[in-house]
Design a protein around this motif. Structure first.
Motif, mmCIF file in Angstrom:
data_model
loop_
_atom_site.group_PDB
_atom_site.id
_atom_site.type_symbol
_atom_site.label_atom_id
_atom_site.label_comp_id
_atom_site.label_asym_id
_atom_site.label_seq_id
_atom_site.Cartn_x
_atom_site.Cartn_y
_atom_site.Cartn_z
ATOM 1 N N ASP A 222 63.045 30.382 37.357
ATOM 2 C CA ASP A 222 62.880 31.816 37.576
ATOM 3 C C ASP A 222 61.693 32.032 38.518
ATOM 4 N N PRO A 223 61.895 31.762 39.820
ATOM 5 C CA PRO A 223 60.764 31.805 40.759
ATOM 6 C C PRO A 223 60.103 33.176 40.899
ATOM 7 N N GLU A 224 60.773 34.242 40.537
ATOM 8 C CA GLU A 224 60.200 35.582 40.654
ATOM 9 C C GLU A 224 59.458 36.023 39.391
ATOM 10 N N PHE A 225 59.513 35.222 38.317
ATOM 11 C CA PHE A 225 58.937 35.628 37.033
ATOM 12 C C PHE A 225 57.468 36.009 37.145
ATOM 13 N N LEU A 226 56.643 35.112 37.698
ATOM 14 C CA LEU A 226 55.200 35.369 37.750
ATOM 15 C C LEU A 226 54.871 36.560 38.648
ATOM 16 N N SER A 227 55.554 36.659 39.780
ATOM 17 C CA SER A 227 55.319 37.801 40.668
ATOM 18 C C SER A 227 55.684 39.108 39.971
ATOM 19 N N ASN A 228 56.822 39.121 39.279
ATOM 20 C CA ASN A 228 57.228 40.323 38.546
ATOM 21 C C ASN A 228 56.240 40.646 37.428
ATOM 22 N N LEU A 229 55.742 39.620 36.757
ATOM 23 C CA LEU A 229 54.782 39.816 35.673
ATOM 24 C C LEU A 229 53.486 40.437 36.210
ATOM 25 N N ILE A 230 52.938 39.840 37.244
ATOM 26 C CA ILE A 230 51.663 40.300 37.790
ATOM 27 C C ILE A 230 51.794 41.668 38.462
ATOM 28 N N ASN A 231 52.939 41.949 39.028
ATOM 29 C CA ASN A 231 53.143 43.243 39.679
ATOM 30 C C ASN A 231 53.647 44.313 38.717
ATOM 31 N N GLY A 232 53.867 43.949 37.462
ATOM 32 C CA GLY A 232 54.277 44.926 36.453
ATOM 33 C C GLY A 232 53.138 45.878 36.129
ATOM 34 N N LYS A 233 53.464 47.058 35.660
ATOM 35 C CA LYS A 233 52.439 48.089 35.445
ATOM 36 C C LYS A 233 51.473 47.754 34.305
ATOM 37 N N GLU A 234 51.873 46.895 33.362
ATOM 38 C CA GLU A 234 51.022 46.635 32.196
ATOM 39 C C GLU A 234 50.069 45.464 32.363
ATOM 40 N N PHE A 235 50.315 44.575 33.326
ATOM 41 C CA PHE A 235 49.540 43.338 33.408
ATOM 42 C C PHE A 235 48.044 43.590 33.556
ATOM 43 N N PHE A 236 47.651 44.503 34.406
ATOM 44 C CA PHE A 236 46.231 44.757 34.635
ATOM 45 C C PHE A 236 45.697 45.941 33.834
ATOM 46 N N SER A 237 46.581 46.767 33.304
ATOM 47 C CA SER A 237 46.109 47.962 32.603
ATOM 48 C C SER A 237 46.041 47.795 31.092
ATOM 49 N N GLU A 238 46.787 46.841 30.544
ATOM 50 C CA GLU A 238 46.800 46.625 29.097
ATOM 51 C C GLU A 238 46.607 45.141 28.798
ATOM 52 N N PRO A 239 45.370 44.665 28.895
ATOM 53 C CA PRO A 239 45.150 43.223 28.741
ATOM 54 C C PRO A 239 45.192 42.709 27.305
ATOM 55 N N LYS B 171 35.224 46.471 28.386
ATOM 56 C CA LYS B 171 34.708 45.843 29.599
ATOM 57 C C LYS B 171 35.772 44.954 30.236
ATOM 58 N N LEU B 172 36.499 44.225 29.405
ATOM 59 C CA LEU B 172 37.587 43.388 29.910
ATOM 60 C C LEU B 172 38.653 44.245 30.576
ATOM 61 N N THR B 173 39.007 45.355 29.955
ATOM 62 C CA THR B 173 40.014 46.258 30.512
ATOM 63 C C THR B 173 39.586 46.754 31.892
ATOM 64 N N GLU B 174 38.310 47.136 32.034
ATOM 65 C CA GLU B 174 37.797 47.588 33.325
ATOM 66 C C GLU B 174 37.821 46.465 34.362
ATOM 67 N N ALA B 175 37.413 45.267 33.956
ATOM 68 C CA ALA B 175 37.395 44.125 34.875
ATOM 69 C C ALA B 175 38.816 43.752 35.316
ATOM 70 N N MET B 176 39.756 43.804 34.393
ATOM 71 C CA MET B 176 41.149 43.507 34.744
ATOM 72 C C MET B 176 41.685 44.549 35.726
ATOM 73 N N ALA B 177 41.364 45.810 35.501
ATOM 74 C CA ALA B 177 41.824 46.877 36.394
ATOM 75 C C ALA B 177 41.287 46.668 37.809
ATOM 76 N N ASP B 178 40.070 46.137 37.929
ATOM 77 C CA ASP B 178 39.475 45.876 39.246
ATOM 78 C C ASP B 178 40.247 44.798 40.016
ATOM 79 N N LEU B 179 40.976 43.943 39.311
ATOM 80 C CA LEU B 179 41.743 42.868 39.955
ATOM 81 C C LEU B 179 43.108 43.338 40.459
ATOM 82 N N ASN B 180 43.453 44.569 40.180
ATOM 83 C CA ASN B 180 44.778 45.088 40.537
ATOM 84 C C ASN B 180 44.811 45.511 42.005
ATOM 85 N N ASN B 181 44.744 44.511 42.890
ATOM 86 C CA ASN B 181 44.835 44.742 44.335
ATOM 87 C C ASN B 181 45.555 43.551 44.953
#
Length: 150
Positions: free
Chosen positions: A112-129, A85-95
């Protein structure tokens, strides 16, 4: 470490770049690669780190790395109802809207001002919680408390 007679060393180091220097020094001091001391690292080295190690057989770094381990904080695995359920909910936030909102809540990292943006925009952040989910509960509670100025 040697004088304490402790045989299990849990080390949190600043990434892979420091691994070889640390383990070579530990080997030199007789606290690694001796069959007595066990080095365990946090998951900041990456999940695949131990599988990617390639050393010349019987070299100092090869011997020092014999028997190392890694401990990773994981909040669940696929097949667990609440984790799925968490995995599905996290995937819904990927917008874009939810990502921008999340980034607006997080502090800027000046070094490292780009760290968080790179982390959140990485392919694993929302798909592998699994990795992040270990800390999600505490994060949500702390955000709620901070919103209430507690």
């Amino acid at each position: 470490i040697k004088s304490t007679k402790f045989r299990y060393i849990f080390a949190i180091i600043g990434g892979r770049a420091h691994y070889a220097d640390l383990m070579l020094k530990a080997y030199e001091k007789g606290i690694a690669g001796d069959g007595k001391h066990n080095w365990i690292f946090g998951d900041n080295l990456g999940y695949t780190f131990t599988r990617e190690l390639v050393f010349t057989k019987n070299s100092a770094l090869y011997n020092a790395s014999s028997g190392i381990g890694m401990i990773a904080g994981v909040g669940g695995i696929s097949g667990m109802g609440s984790y799925d359920k968490l995995t599905e909910a996290m995937a819904d936030l990927n917008n874009d809207a939810d990502k921008n909102y999340l980034l607006s809540l997080l502090p800027e990292i000046k070094d490292d001002p780009e760290f968080l943006s790179n982390l959140i925009n990485g392919k694993e952040f929302f798909s592998e919680p699994a990795r992040a989910s270990t800390f999600l509960y505490d994060t949500v509670i702390l955000l709620g408390l901070s919103a209430c100025s507690i």
